[in-house]
Motif scaffolding. Structure first.
Motif, short mmCIF file in Angstrom:
data_model
loop_
_atom_site.label_atom_id
_atom_site.label_comp_id
_atom_site.label_asym_id
_atom_site.label_seq_id
_atom_site.Cartn_x
_atom_site.Cartn_y
_atom_site.Cartn_z
N GLU A 147 3.46 -47.52 -5.11
CA GLU A 147 2.80 -46.37 -5.71
C GLU A 147 2.78 -45.16 -4.77
OE1 GLU A 147 -1.35 -45.16 -7.97
OE2 GLU A 147 -1.32 -46.96 -6.73
N ASP A 148 2.42 -45.36 -3.52
CA ASP A 148 2.35 -44.24 -2.58
C ASP A 148 3.70 -43.55 -2.43
OD1 ASP A 148 -0.35 -44.73 -2.16
OD2 ASP A 148 -0.02 -45.86 -0.30
N GLU A 149 4.76 -44.35 -2.30
CA GLU A 149 6.09 -43.79 -2.13
C GLU A 149 6.54 -43.04 -3.40
OE1 GLU A 149 5.76 -47.27 0.67
OE2 GLU A 149 5.14 -46.86 -1.37
N VAL A 150 6.27 -43.63 -4.54
CA VAL A 150 6.65 -43.00 -5.81
C VAL A 150 5.89 -41.70 -6.00
CG1 VAL A 150 6.51 -43.25 -8.32
CG2 VAL A 150 7.38 -45.13 -6.94
N LEU A 151 4.60 -41.70 -5.72
CA LEU A 151 3.81 -40.48 -5.88
C LEU A 151 4.26 -39.40 -4.91
CD1 LEU A 151 0.27 -41.94 -6.57
CD2 LEU A 151 1.91 -40.99 -8.21
N THR A 152 4.64 -39.79 -3.71
CA THR A 152 5.17 -38.83 -2.74
C THR A 152 6.45 -38.19 -3.26
OG1 THR A 152 4.16 -39.97 -0.86
CG2 THR A 152 6.06 -38.55 -0.39
N CYS A 153 7.34 -39.00 -3.79
CA CYS A 153 8.59 -38.47 -4.37
C CYS A 153 8.29 -37.53 -5.53
CB CYS A 153 9.49 -39.62 -4.83
SG CYS A 153 10.23 -40.55 -3.48
N SER A 154 7.31 -37.87 -6.31
CA SER A 154 6.93 -37.02 -7.44
C SER A 154 6.36 -35.69 -6.95
CB SER A 154 5.91 -37.76 -8.30
OG SER A 154 5.66 -37.06 -9.47
N ARG A 155 5.49 -35.73 -5.98
CA ARG A 155 4.89 -34.51 -5.43
C ARG A 155 5.94 -33.62 -4.79
NH1 ARG A 155 0.80 -37.86 -3.80
NH2 ARG A 155 1.74 -38.09 -1.76
N GLU A 156 6.90 -34.23 -4.09
CA GLU A 156 7.92 -33.47 -3.37
C GLU A 156 9.05 -33.00 -4.27
OE1 GLU A 156 9.07 -36.14 -0.24
OE2 GLU A 156 7.27 -35.71 0.93
N GLY A 157 9.06 -33.45 -5.52
CA GLY A 157 10.08 -33.02 -6.46
C GLY A 157 11.35 -33.86 -6.48
N THR A 158 11.41 -34.89 -5.65
CA THR A 158 12.56 -35.79 -5.66
C THR A 158 12.61 -36.58 -6.96
OG1 THR A 158 12.33 -36.03 -3.28
CG2 THR A 158 13.74 -37.61 -4.37
N LEU A 159 11.45 -36.90 -7.48
CA LEU A 159 11.31 -37.62 -8.74
C LEU A 159 10.70 -36.66 -9.75
CD1 LEU A 159 11.43 -40.29 -10.31
CD2 LEU A 159 9.19 -40.85 -9.38
N LYS A 160 11.47 -36.32 -10.79
CA LYS A 160 10.99 -35.34 -11.76
C LYS A 160 9.93 -35.91 -12.68
CE LYS A 160 12.37 -31.77 -14.93
NZ LYS A 160 13.46 -30.98 -15.49
N TYR A 161 10.17 -37.12 -13.20
CA TYR A 161 9.24 -37.73 -14.13
C TYR A 161 8.87 -39.13 -13.65
CZ TYR A 161 11.25 -34.23 -17.32
OH TYR A 161 11.67 -33.08 -17.90
N CYS A 162 7.61 -39.46 -13.76
CA CYS A 162 7.15 -40.82 -13.45
C CYS A 162 6.16 -41.24 -14.54
CB CYS A 162 6.47 -40.87 -12.09
SG CYS A 162 5.86 -42.52 -11.69
N PHE A 163 6.51 -42.30 -15.23
CA PHE A 163 5.67 -42.82 -16.31
C PHE A 163 5.35 -44.28 -16.01
CE2 PHE A 163 8.67 -39.74 -18.17
CZ PHE A 163 7.76 -38.72 -18.48
N THR A 164 4.09 -44.63 -16.09
CA THR A 164 3.69 -46.01 -15.83
C THR A 164 3.15 -46.66 -17.09
OG1 THR A 164 1.49 -45.25 -15.12
CG2 THR A 164 3.14 -45.59 -13.39
N ALA A 165 3.38 -47.97 -17.14
CA ALA A 165 2.90 -48.78 -18.27
C ALA A 165 2.24 -50.02 -17.70
CB ALA A 165 4.06 -49.15 -19.18
N PHE A 166 0.94 -50.10 -17.83
CA PHE A 166 0.20 -51.26 -17.34
C PHE A 166 -0.31 -52.05 -18.54
CE2 PHE A 166 -0.39 -48.03 -13.93
CZ PHE A 166 0.44 -48.63 -12.99
N SER A 167 0.29 -53.21 -18.74
CA SER A 167 0.05 -53.96 -19.98
C SER A 167 -1.31 -54.63 -20.07
CB SER A 167 1.15 -55.00 -20.17
OG SER A 167 1.13 -55.95 -19.13
N ARG A 168 -2.00 -54.81 -18.96
CA ARG A 168 -3.28 -55.52 -19.01
C ARG A 168 -4.47 -54.62 -18.72
NH1 ARG A 168 0.39 -58.28 -20.47
NH2 ARG A 168 0.63 -60.53 -20.28
N GLU A 169 -4.23 -53.32 -18.70
CA GLU A 169 -5.33 -52.38 -18.48
C GLU A 169 -5.51 -51.56 -19.75
OE1 GLU A 169 -4.73 -50.13 -14.91
OE2 GLU A 169 -4.69 -51.90 -13.67
N GLY A 170 -6.70 -51.37 -20.14
CA GLY A 170 -6.96 -50.60 -21.35
C GLY A 170 -7.10 -51.49 -22.57
#
Length: 118
Positions: A19-42
């Motif tokens: 998560e930390d690495e993915v969020l860093t990539c998202s903040r820095e613009g390396t990753l344009k879109y990040c979508f998560t699906a947590f099947s047991r939450e909610g």
């Protein structure tokens, strides 16, 4: 690196090991879109294929500029992700189901649709 999207799914937030690495990539613009699906939450189970349906236009944007699809996980999930991708092509590009399936097959033949499933 062109436009890209990550769809990550697992049972819960605790399993999002990078998560930390993915969020860093998202903040820095390396990753344009990040979508998560947590099947047991909610109150309702949410899977990657649901997120692909929800964000189909972003998926098509990435594919339109030469992006690739990498599917990793269970065989049932992979099959449902493929259906969601075909459905997105039918719905948003007004392709026939046969043409949409042929497009996914072409992605596969060209190395732009890869699966690592078990």
């Amino acid at each position: 690196l062109g436009p890209n999207a990550l769809f990550f799914g697992c049972r819960g937030q605790a399993d999002f090991l990078y998560e930390d690495e993915v969020l860093t990539c998202s903040r820095e613009g390396t990753l344009k879109y990040c979508f998560t699906a947590f099947s047991r939450e909610g109150p309702k189970k949410v899977y990657v294929q649901h997120k692909i349906e929800e964000h189909a236009l972003q998926v098509l944007e990435v594919l339109n500029v030469g992006g690739c699809v990498y599917v990793c996980g269970g065989t049932q999930m992979a099959a449902e992700v493929r259906v969601a991708l075909v459905d997105a092509l039918v719905k948003h590009l007004k392709a026939s189901p046969e043409k949409a399936e042929a497009f996914v097959q072409a992605l596969k033949r060209s190395g732009r649709y890869l699966q690592d499933v078990w």
